[in-house]
Structure formats: structure tokens, C-alpha cells
Scaffold this motif. Structure first.
Motif, PDB file in Angstrom:
ATOM      1  N   UNK A 119       0.829  -1.211   0.000  1.00  0.00           N
ATOM      2  CA  UNK A 119       0.000   0.000   0.000  1.00  0.00           C
ATOM      3  C   UNK A 119       0.859   1.255   0.000  1.00  0.00           C
ATOM      4  N   UNK A 120       1.229   1.778  -1.172  1.00  0.00           N
ATOM      5  CA  UNK A 120       1.980   3.041  -1.213  1.00  0.00           C
ATOM      6  C   UNK A 120       1.117   4.200  -0.740  1.00  0.00           C
ATOM      7  N   UNK A 121       1.691   5.082   0.049  1.00  0.00           N
ATOM      8  CA  UNK A 121       0.965   6.251   0.546  1.00  0.00           C
ATOM      9  C   UNK A 121       1.780   7.506   0.277  1.00  0.00           C
ATOM     10  N   UNK A 122       1.161   8.655   0.424  1.00  0.00           N
ATOM     11  CA  UNK A 122       1.830   9.932   0.154  1.00  0.00           C
ATOM     12  C   UNK A 122       2.582  10.364   1.415  1.00  0.00           C
ATOM     13  N   UNK A 123       3.726   9.703   1.663  1.00  0.00           N
ATOM     14  CA  UNK A 123       4.494   9.988   2.881  1.00  0.00           C
ATOM     15  C   UNK A 123       5.899  10.500   2.585  1.00  0.00           C
ATOM     16  N   UNK A 124       6.153  10.824   1.312  1.00  0.00           N
ATOM     17  CA  UNK A 124       7.471  11.335   0.949  1.00  0.00           C
ATOM     18  C   UNK A 124       8.480  10.274   0.589  1.00  0.00           C
ATOM     19  N   UNK A 125       8.139   9.008   0.788  1.00  0.00           N
ATOM     20  CA  UNK A 125       9.044   7.924   0.422  1.00  0.00           C
ATOM     21  C   UNK A 125       9.049   7.721  -1.087  1.00  0.00           C
ATOM     22  N   UNK A 126      10.066   7.029  -1.566  1.00  0.00           N
ATOM     23  CA  UNK A 126      10.146   6.673  -2.984  1.00  0.00           C
ATOM     24  C   UNK A 126       9.578   5.269  -3.161  1.00  0.00           C
ATOM     25  N   UNK A 127       8.600   5.142  -4.076  1.00  0.00           N
ATOM     26  CA  UNK A 127       7.985   3.847  -4.344  1.00  0.00           C
ATOM     27  C   UNK A 127       8.299   3.420  -5.778  1.00  0.00           C
ATOM     28  N   UNK A 128       8.675   2.168  -5.944  1.00  0.00           N
ATOM     29  CA  UNK A 128       8.995   1.629  -7.260  1.00  0.00           C
ATOM     30  C   UNK A 128       8.090   0.421  -7.495  1.00  0.00           C
ATOM     31  N   UNK A 129       7.345   0.420  -8.593  1.00  0.00           N
ATOM     32  CA  UNK A 129       6.407  -0.664  -8.869  1.00  0.00           C
ATOM     33  C   UNK A 129       5.182  -0.138  -9.602  1.00  0.00           C
ATOM     34  N   UNK A 130       4.072  -0.881  -9.618  1.00  0.00           N
ATOM     35  CA  UNK A 130       3.836  -2.126  -8.891  1.00  0.00           C
ATOM     36  C   UNK A 130       4.452  -3.334  -9.588  1.00  0.00           C
ATOM     37  N   UNK A 131       4.684  -4.368  -8.778  1.00  0.00           N
ATOM     38  CA  UNK A 131       5.158  -5.656  -9.275  1.00  0.00           C
ATOM     39  C   UNK A 131       4.193  -6.745  -8.815  1.00  0.00           C
TER      40      UNK A 131
END
Length: 417
Positions: A119-131
Motif C-alpha cells: 500500500x503506497x501512501x503519500x508519505x514522501x518515500x520513494x515507491x517503485x512498482x507495482x510488481x
């Protein structure tokens, strides 16, 4: 199983790849990946016991196609791209949302950690995907960790066994600093996003530069990372879009035919404009190489010349983009717009031999909008289930998403002033 399908299954290669199950109407109903195509695809038609959903899928399969790749990891990335393009109904029915995974790098923290999340959220982290294959992603990260050590849990400043094994950057024992750790994480993110060859060239330049300057520790770090990535390529190759079998992508071959090109378009760029009542006007450029999105090539533009004139904004974006000769020129440009937009930018692109088409949505920007191409001042309505329509819709959706994301970022910044 009819004779034609049986003969086709006999031709399946013993190599990694992505397969496409189709129904009697030729529509893709399921996309999957395989380490060995020959074994995986044939399993569907064997008399072994299957769950109810898989049995129902098999009953609908009337045809199968495939694209060969070099490794199982290539297949993982290509499968993800093709599911996003075709949105096959059986991928949704057989896999609930929980099975989709993202790599999360918490770059917003002073000492980031790397994990896998659903579950990616808008928290400033970097997300790569989806896989769509968590185990394969976990394997990839384990191998990458040997080249780019990282914390796989929130940082506690306590020494662990991973510290002794060299799997963490060792900030807890003074072996590295948060700044150096983040610098290396950015390299790993580049690798994961597909910027592999340029990253390796940059590491080689850094190694030579730091050695000449007498910074031998930095030179050794770059050398070890470079050698580590070269060794990594022998074990696991992240999807290299440059070497995908372009002739197997029916969307690209259909585009070649419609546009009367000498060969399928290898590099396609999509453009869109986003603003709200003329404020924070931005433009996006997304890139698809051999039919797959190449996110490391994406670019965003803050419009300078106009505020509420999409036509002028589009001309500005194309003009500015063409000034960057270091960005490889595309074979084809796809605009979010109709005949007017295509006519406006064609004089800029034609002298360079770059074809341009538009997607005319006539005000309907929903996902159910018809796919109508503007080619040579003519409108061509496509069957929404066709390969070419799926690709154009995917490019259009991606350029729209990228523009909206940048616009929202500028909007939040302006509200904080």
C-alpha cells in the motif's frame, strides 16, 4: 484444445518470457511471466488438479502468444508493464490487490530503510512498482544489497549481525554517514528504475575522477559498486527495454502499418498539459522504449510563456524538449490533443523526421474515452480492445498522471508560501 493452439504450444521456447492468453475474440484475458515458457504455459492445459478460478480461465483460452526475454527478472518487469497496458480481466480475478507489491525506500528519513509494501501512501518515500511477484522482488533486493548495503528495518543505531556481514552501511559503527548512505541509495533507485547502463558509466567516471584527485576511498567505493553491478548482470538482469523483442509487440507493428513507417517506433514520447484555471501550468513528457515505460527518461516542464492556453503551452514544451539533443530524439510523438495541437507542433518535428499524432478525446478524459487517433489531419477511431488502442491509452494515461502529479506538487508548494 484445437489443433492450431496445440501446434502453437509445441513451438514454445525453453526460455524466460511473458505470455498472453486470449479468448475466442482475440482479446488478452491474462498476462503471466515464466522462467521457462515451455513448461509454464503448458501447465494450464495439463490434466492436473487446478483451483476453480484457474479452471474457469483455461476454459476461456482460445489462443496464446508470448514475448521472449533474457531472464526471469526481465519477465517480471515486462509482465508488470503489460498488465498495466491491457488490464486483463483474469489478472484481476486471480490476483486481489494484496498481491501487488512496491519497493519502498524511505528517503524522507535521515537514515532510510528499504522494504516491500502493498500500500503506497503519500508519505514522501520513494515507491517503485507495482510488481506482481513478491518472491522475485525479494530475491532481487537480496542480491542488490550486496552492492548497495541498506537497512531493511527502521534504523535503531544498534549493531546487528547484518552490520558484521556488511549488509548495512554501518552508520551505527561509524563505517558510513547518513549523507553517504543516501547517495548510494539513489544509485540503487536508479538501477531499480532502469537507469543501469548510464549508472555504470557514471560509476566508471567517478572511479577515475576520484583516483586522479587522490580520493582513493571514494574511488574504491565506485570501483566496488561498478564491479558488483557487472557481476550482478550475470545473475539477474532488470528489464532492459533496449533488448525487448520489438517485433513481437503487436501494438508497435500496428503503429508501423498505420503510420507507414519503415520499422516499428522504438522510442515514443507522450505529452500532456495540466493546470487549474491557468495557475501552476505544467507539462509532462513520458517515454516508452520498445513499448515499455522508461521512467528514468521522463521529464516535467513548468510553463513560462502562457497560463491558460494549452496550445501555446504544448508548443513551448516541444520547443524546449528539442533543445536537449542529449535526450535521444523519439521516432514518434503522441499528444493529448486533436488536429489543432498536431498542426501546431508538426512544423517543429517534421524537419527532424519525427512523426506526430494526437489522441482526440473531445472533452472526455475518463478511462472509458474512445481512442481516436489524429493522423495527417484525419481522425481514426480504434477498437478499444485492439493492441494499438491499449498502447495509446497507456501512454496517454501515463502522461496525464505524470502531469497531474507535478501540478499537484506545485499547487501544494504555492499554498505553503
Amino acid at each position: 484444445m484445437d489443433t492450431a493452439l496445440k501446434q502453437k504450444l509445441d513451438r514454445l521456447p525453453a526460455s524466460p518470457g511473458v505470455y498472453f492468453h486470449k479468448d475466442k475474440n482475440g482479446e488478452i484475458i491474462y498476462v503471466g511471466k515464466a522462467a521457462v515458457l515451455k513448461n509454464r504455459v503448458r501447465q494450464y492445459f495439463q490434466k492436473s488438479k487446478k483451483d476453480i478460478k484457474t479452471e474457469a480461465l483455461v476454459k476461456e483460452i482460445a489462443d496464446t502468444d508470448w514475448i521472449q526475454v533474457e531472464t526471469e527478472m526481465d519477465a517480471l518487469f515486462l509482465e508488470s508493464e503489460m498488465i498495466k497496458r491491457y488490464m486483463p480481466k483474469w489478472n484481476i480475478l486471480l490476483r486481489d490487490d494484496k498481491s501487488v507489491s512496491y519497493i519502498k525506500v524511505s528517503m524522507q528519513l535521515e537514515v532510510p530503510d528499504v522494504s516491500i509494501t502493498r500500500n503506497p501512501i503519500d508519505d514522501g518515500a520513494t515507491y517503485i512498482g507495482p510488481f506482481y511477484a513478491k518472491l522475485t522482488i525479494e530475491k532481487a533486493l537480496r542480491i542488490l544489497r550486496k552492492v548497495f548495503p541498506y537497512y531493511n528495518k527502521p534504523y535503531t543505531a544498534k549493531k546487528t549481525l547484518d552490520t558484521d556481514l556488511g549488509l548495512t552501511p554501518g552508520i551505527e559503527i561509524g563505517r558510513s554517514t547518513p549523507k553517504d548512505y543516501k547517495r548510494n541509495l539513489r544509485k540503487m533507485i536508479r538501477y531499480l528504475k532502469g537507469d543501469r547502463e548510464k549508472l555504470m558509466r557514471d560509476l566508471e567516471k567517478t572511479m577515475k575522477k576520484e583516483a586522479n584527485a587522490g580520493n582513493f576511498e571514494l574511488a574504491a567505493e565506485a570501483r566496488d559498486q561498478l564491479f558488483g553491478l557487472k557481476e550482478l548482470k550475470k545473475k539477474i538482469i532488470f528489464s532492459d527495454r533496449e533488448f525487448l523483442d520489438i517485433s513481437s509487440d503487436q501494438a508497435l507493428t500496428q503503429l508501423q502499418k498505420i503510420l507507414n513507417l519503415n520499422e516499428p517506433p522504438r522510442r515514443i514520447e507522450g505529452y500532456d498539459i495540466s493546470h487549474q484555471s491557468g495557475t501552476n501550468t505544467v507539462g509532462s513528457m513520458v517515454v516508452f522504449i520498445n513499448g515499455a515505460s522508461a521512467r528514468n527518461e521522463y521529464r516535467k516542464f513548468k510553463i513560462r510563456s502562457s497560463t491558460n492556453d494549452d496550445l501555446k503551452s504544448m508548443v513551448e514544451i516541444i520547443t524546449r524538449r528539442l533543445k536537449h539533443a542529449e535526450w535521444e530524439y523519439p521516432n514518434l510523438v503522441v499528444l493529448d490533443g486533436g488536429i489543432t495541437q498536431v498542426r501546431a507542433v508538426e512544423p517543429l518535428l517534421k524537419p527532424l523526421g519525427i512523426r506526430v499524432i494526437g489522441r482526440d478525446k473531445s472533452g472526455n478524459h475518463s478511462k472509458s474515452a474512445e481512442v481516436v487517433l489524429v493522423v495527417n489531419d484525419k481522425k481514426i477511431k480504434l477498437d478499444k480492445t485492439s493492441h494499438i488502442a491499449r498502447l495509446i491509452a497507456r501512454i496517454d494515461e501515463e502522461s496525464h498522471r505524470f502531469a497531474i502529479t507535478y501540478h499537484s506538487l506545485l499547487k501544494r508548494k504555492s499554498m505553503l508560501k
